[in-house]
Design an enzyme around this catalytic site. Sequence first.
Site, PDB file in Angstrom:
ATOM      1  N   CYS A  77      41.237 -29.661  12.182  1.00  0.00           N
ATOM      2  CA  CYS A  77      40.492 -30.581  12.929  1.00  0.00           C
ATOM      3  C   CYS A  77      40.065 -30.370  14.335  1.00  0.00           C
ATOM      4  CB  CYS A  77      41.344 -31.943  13.324  1.00  0.00           C
ATOM      5  SG  CYS A  77      40.612 -33.261  14.021  1.00  0.00           S
ATOM      6  N   CYS A 189      32.851 -30.559  13.227  1.00  0.00           N
ATOM      7  CA  CYS A 189      33.858 -31.318  12.647  1.00  0.00           C
ATOM      8  C   CYS A 189      34.065 -31.042  11.365  1.00  0.00           C
ATOM      9  CB  CYS A 189      33.415 -32.767  12.922  1.00  0.00           C
ATOM     10  SG  CYS A 189      34.319 -34.045  12.036  1.00  0.00           S
TER      11      CYS A 189
HETATM   12  N1  DGL Z   1      37.628 -33.956  11.349  1.00  0.00           N
HETATM   13  C1  DGL Z   1      37.817 -34.315  12.541  1.00  0.00           C
HETATM   14  C2  DGL Z   1      37.383 -32.975  13.287  1.00  0.00           C
HETATM   15  O1  DGL Z   1      37.209 -31.758  12.824  1.00  0.00           O
HETATM   16  C3  DGL Z   1      37.572 -35.283  13.176  1.00  0.00           C
HETATM   17  C4  DGL Z   1      37.192 -36.554  12.507  1.00  0.00           C
HETATM   18  C5  DGL Z   1      37.433 -38.249  13.345  1.00  0.00           C
HETATM   19  O2  DGL Z   1      38.687 -38.277  12.866  1.00  0.00           O
HETATM   20  O3  DGL Z   1      37.001 -38.447  14.077  1.00  0.00           O
HETATM   21  O4  DGL Z   1      36.848 -33.149  14.447  1.00  0.00           O
END
Ligand code: DGL
Length: 268
Positions: A77, A189
């Site tokens: 993430c 993301c």
């Molecule tokens: N998948 C996450 C990232 O790479 C964040 C998504 C979220 O919960 O806002 O930043």
Amino acid sequence: MNNNLNNLPIGVFDSGIGGISLLAKMVRTMPGEHFLYLSDSANAPYGTKSCNCIRDVSLAAARLMSAKGIKALVVACNTATSAAITYIREEFEIPVIGMEPAIKPAVEKNGKGKIIVLATPLTLKENKFNDLFRRFNCCAEIIPVPCPGFAELIESEAQPEEIREYLTHIIGDAGRVKFNKVSTVVLGCTHYCFVRDEISQVVGPQAVIIDGTEGTARHVLRTLEAEGLLAAASSSGTEVEFLTTGAPDRVIPLCERFFDKALGMIGK
Ligand code: DGL
């Protein structure tokens, strides 16, 4: 090689299904490993919360994984990496690997046109992104586009039209970027990897779409190799187990669907 340690799983976490895009790449890159994936759905989304809040929930996720017994932790993430990786590394002795928007490869490969970076508002506010931005903005035009609510939309399994409508608004209307001037889209993301086709349809075929999952999977492999932590050759084969802080009846089948989708996308 310490077989007890080597045979422990690799812990992976994200706020939801996004990190499964990286999980699938790691499964392909490191067959024979056992992966424990945590979807921290009780605290999702991460990207529109404060930095302190995401530091705390990420540390809690890391503690939960560590209590299960893992040999390395992958923060799948970008948002949690920006807000918490330093604190996680301070607390745990195992290797901790994070993610950052793949701006460097984008500039190296395609620095001539406009490079847009799609990411959560928190990722784009934090030092990690801003350091990268300052480092590369001199040799390319980098346009950050915060995407509030986009991870949730993807996670709700929205129809392609709804995804395209969101992107048209956030890049074109709100971000004031002319689609035909975009040379590269950086997916900052992990959730956004699941809607590459829709992004390409909106921005146009001239734009190259880059995400950091391939590079991160290779980085995890090199780190485990260097630490002598790869699974023993005699391991029983790849295993993947999903956990969640949310409602298991809803989240685990969702994770399984997105894992199949992610494996399918690699096979494409
Ligand atoms: N998948 C996450 C990232 O790479 C964040 C998504 C979220 O919960 O806002 O930043």
